[in-house]
Design a protein around this motif. Structure first.
Motif, PDB file in Angstrom:
ATOM      1  N   TYR A  47     -14.523   0.097  -9.647  1.00 28.75           N
ATOM      2  CA  TYR A  47     -13.095  -0.026  -9.363  1.00 28.75           C
ATOM      3  C   TYR A  47     -12.781   0.452  -7.950  1.00 28.75           C
ATOM      4  N   THR A  48     -13.428   1.522  -7.503  1.00 27.18           N
ATOM      5  CA  THR A  48     -13.183   2.023  -6.145  1.00 27.18           C
ATOM      6  C   THR A  48     -13.568   0.978  -5.100  1.00 27.18           C
ATOM      7  N   ASP A  49     -14.614   0.193  -5.376  1.00 30.42           N
ATOM      8  CA  ASP A  49     -15.008  -0.873  -4.449  1.00 30.42           C
ATOM      9  C   ASP A  49     -13.948  -1.976  -4.426  1.00 30.42           C
ATOM     10  N   ARG A  50     -13.398  -2.308  -5.596  1.00 34.48           N
ATOM     11  CA  ARG A  50     -12.333  -3.317  -5.658  1.00 34.48           C
ATOM     12  C   ARG A  50     -11.107  -2.849  -4.872  1.00 34.48           C
ATOM     13  N   LEU A  51     -10.774  -1.557  -4.971  1.00 35.32           N
ATOM     14  CA  LEU A  51      -9.643  -1.009  -4.219  1.00 35.32           C
ATOM     15  C   LEU A  51      -9.890  -1.106  -2.715  1.00 35.32           C
ATOM     16  N   LYS A  52     -11.112  -0.782  -2.288  1.00 37.76           N
ATOM     17  CA  LYS A  52     -11.450  -0.857  -0.858  1.00 37.76           C
ATOM     18  C   LYS A  52     -11.300  -2.283  -0.335  1.00 37.76           C
ATOM     19  N   ILE A  53     -11.757  -3.257  -1.116  1.00 37.68           N
ATOM     20  CA  ILE A  53     -11.646  -4.661  -0.710  1.00 37.68           C
ATOM     21  C   ILE A  53     -10.176  -5.062  -0.596  1.00 37.68           C
ATOM     22  N   ALA A  54      -9.374  -4.688  -1.601  1.00 37.76           N
ATOM     23  CA  ALA A  54      -7.948  -5.038  -1.591  1.00 37.76           C
ATOM     24  C   ALA A  54      -7.237  -4.361  -0.422  1.00 37.76           C
ATOM     25  N   ARG A  55      -7.589  -3.126  -0.130  1.00 37.94           N
ATOM     26  CA  ARG A  55      -6.967  -2.403   0.984  1.00 37.94           C
ATOM     27  C   ARG A  55      -7.339  -3.010   2.323  1.00 37.94           C
ATOM     28  N   SER A  56      -8.581  -3.404   2.471  1.00 36.91           N
ATOM     29  CA  SER A  56      -8.987  -3.984   3.761  1.00 36.91           C
ATOM     30  C   SER A  56      -8.373  -5.366   3.967  1.00 36.91           C
ATOM     31  N   SER A  57      -8.174  -6.132   2.893  1.00 34.69           N
ATOM     32  CA  SER A  57      -7.610  -7.475   3.066  1.00 34.69           C
ATOM     33  C   SER A  57      -6.091  -7.456   3.261  1.00 34.69           C
ATOM     34  N   THR A  58      -5.390  -6.475   2.663  1.00 35.93           N
ATOM     35  CA  THR A  58      -3.930  -6.429   2.785  1.00 35.93           C
ATOM     36  C   THR A  58      -3.441  -5.385   3.778  1.00 35.93           C
ATOM     37  N   GLU A  59      -4.295  -4.450   4.146  1.00 33.29           N
ATOM     38  CA  GLU A  59      -3.933  -3.325   5.016  1.00 33.29           C
ATOM     39  C   GLU A  59      -2.837  -2.463   4.394  1.00 33.29           C
ATOM     40  N   GLU A  60      -2.795  -2.409   3.077  1.00 34.05           N
ATOM     41  CA  GLU A  60      -1.836  -1.585   2.347  1.00 34.05           C
ATOM     42  C   GLU A  60      -2.587  -0.653   1.414  1.00 34.05           C
ATOM     43  N   LYS A  61      -1.929   0.448   1.027  1.00 31.57           N
ATOM     44  CA  LYS A  61      -2.553   1.435   0.152  1.00 31.57           C
ATOM     45  C   LYS A  61      -2.642   0.939  -1.287  1.00 31.57           C
ATOM     46  N   ASP A  62      -1.613   0.250  -1.753  1.00 28.83           N
ATOM     47  CA  ASP A  62      -1.621  -0.328  -3.099  1.00 28.83           C
ATOM     48  C   ASP A  62      -0.643  -1.493  -3.151  1.00 28.83           C
ATOM     49  N   ALA A  63      -0.365  -1.972  -4.353  1.00 33.45           N
ATOM     50  CA  ALA A  63       0.367  -3.228  -4.527  1.00 33.45           C
ATOM     51  C   ALA A  63       1.884  -3.122  -4.382  1.00 33.45           C
ATOM     52  N   LEU A  64       2.461  -1.932  -4.322  1.00 30.40           N
ATOM     53  CA  LEU A  64       3.918  -1.794  -4.178  1.00 30.40           C
ATOM     54  C   LEU A  64       4.238  -0.964  -2.941  1.00 30.40           C
ATOM     55  N   ILE A  65       5.041  -1.545  -2.062  1.00 32.92           N
ATOM     56  CA  ILE A  65       5.450  -0.881  -0.825  1.00 32.92           C
ATOM     57  C   ILE A  65       6.971  -0.755  -0.851  1.00 32.92           C
ATOM     58  N   ASN A  66       7.480   0.417  -0.479  1.00 35.86           N
ATOM     59  CA  ASN A  66       8.921   0.667  -0.407  1.00 35.86           C
ATOM     60  C   ASN A  66       9.340   0.860   1.045  1.00 35.86           C
ATOM     61  N   ALA A  67      10.555   0.452   1.341  1.00 40.18           N
ATOM     62  CA  ALA A  67      11.122   0.671   2.675  1.00 40.18           C
ATOM     63  C   ALA A  67      12.618   0.885   2.536  1.00 40.18           C
ATOM     64  N   ARG A  68      13.185   1.569   3.520  1.00 42.86           N
ATOM     65  CA  ARG A  68      14.644   1.754   3.538  1.00 42.86           C
ATOM     66  C   ARG A  68      15.192   1.159   4.815  1.00 42.86           C
ATOM     67  N   GLY A  69      16.406   0.654   4.688  1.00 45.18           N
ATOM     68  CA  GLY A  69      17.080   0.042   5.823  1.00 45.18           C
ATOM     69  C   GLY A  69      18.472  -0.381   5.401  1.00 45.18           C
ATOM     70  N   LYS A  70      19.028  -1.356   6.094  1.00 46.07           N
ATOM     71  CA  LYS A  70      20.370  -1.842   5.760  1.00 46.07           C
ATOM     72  C   LYS A  70      20.329  -3.339   5.468  1.00 46.07           C
ATOM     73  N   ILE A  71      21.100  -3.709   4.449  1.00 46.81           N
ATOM     74  CA  ILE A  71      21.273  -5.115   4.094  1.00 46.81           C
ATOM     75  C   ILE A  71      22.768  -5.386   4.149  1.00 46.81           C
ATOM     76  N   GLY A  72      23.179  -6.264   5.039  1.00 42.14           N
ATOM     77  CA  GLY A  72      24.608  -6.537   5.203  1.00 42.14           C
ATOM     78  C   GLY A  72      25.388  -5.302   5.614  1.00 42.14           C
ATOM     79  N   GLY A  73      24.751  -4.417   6.378  1.00 41.49           N
ATOM     80  CA  GLY A  73      25.400  -3.197   6.845  1.00 41.49           C
ATOM     81  C   GLY A  73      25.395  -2.050   5.845  1.00 41.49           C
TER      82      GLY A  73
END
Length: 191
Positions: free
Chosen positions: A91-117
């Motif tokens: 499983y750790t090898d599968r995680l490494k492959i997924a991380r190298s192909s997406t450049e993300e830590k895991d499958a859900l990314i959060n961000a904050r900002g403004k939508i319509g102000g």
């Protein structure tokens, strides 16, 4: 200046970042060749057949937030391979492959900002990361996103693209569903 230099400087070469490989995008549905720039300007929708292609978190954040301005929230740290799962690969090898192909830590990314102000916290599941499947890290990221929204007194918007529970984490993956339900109850209670 030699004639070769004059000719060479007169040929409109493409910048190094562009090549014939990335100038065109082949639609997965109608198989039409579309200029990549046209495809991106059409928000990753084929202009010929209206097929909506997959996009990752970076492109989604650029589309959703005002002027693309956002701050990516750090992903919570979780135990990587709690069950030491192994099938044809570790499983750790599968995680490494997924991380190298997406450049993300895991499958859900959060961000904050403004939508319509208005302030908002947005979560995006990335199907390219192991089918967007939900494991402990995705559950923890979801809860962190909800709690960030509560702290900001802002809505939490989630773009899902999930392939279900992550089998390599077994029951721990299934336990994320009640956690998300509790987090949503907290969000609803906070108004």
């Amino acid at each position: 200046m030699s004639w070769l230099s004059r000719v060479r400087s007169g040929i409109p070469f493409l910048p190094k970042r562009q090549s014939t490989d990335n100038l065109w995008h082949k639609c997965r549905k109608c198989e039409s060749m579309v200029f990549t720039k046209e495809w991106e300007e059409n928000l990753y929708v084929c202009p010929r057949c209206d097929h909506h292609d997959r996009i990752g978190p970076k492109a989604r954040f650029e589309q959703v937030f005002d002027k693309g301005d956002h701050d990516v929230l750090p992903s919570p740290d979780v135990k990587e391979d709690p069950l030491r799962f192994r099938d044809t690969k570790r499983y750790t090898d599968r995680l490494k492959i997924a991380r190298s192909s997406t450049e993300e830590k895991d499958a859900l990314i959060n961000a904050r900002g403004k939508i319509g102000g208005k302030r908002a916290v947005v979560g995006v599941q990335d199907f390219a990361f192991m089918g967007g499947s939900m494991g402990v890290a995705v559950g923890a990221a979801f809860v962190a996103g909800v709690r960030a929204a509560i702290a900001d007194k802002a809505p939490y918007v989630l773009f899902t693209a999930a392939g279900g529970a992550r089998m390599q984490e077994g029951i721990l993956s299934l336990m994320q569903m009640p956690r998300t339900t509790v987090a949503l109850a907290e969000l609803r209670e906070a108004g």
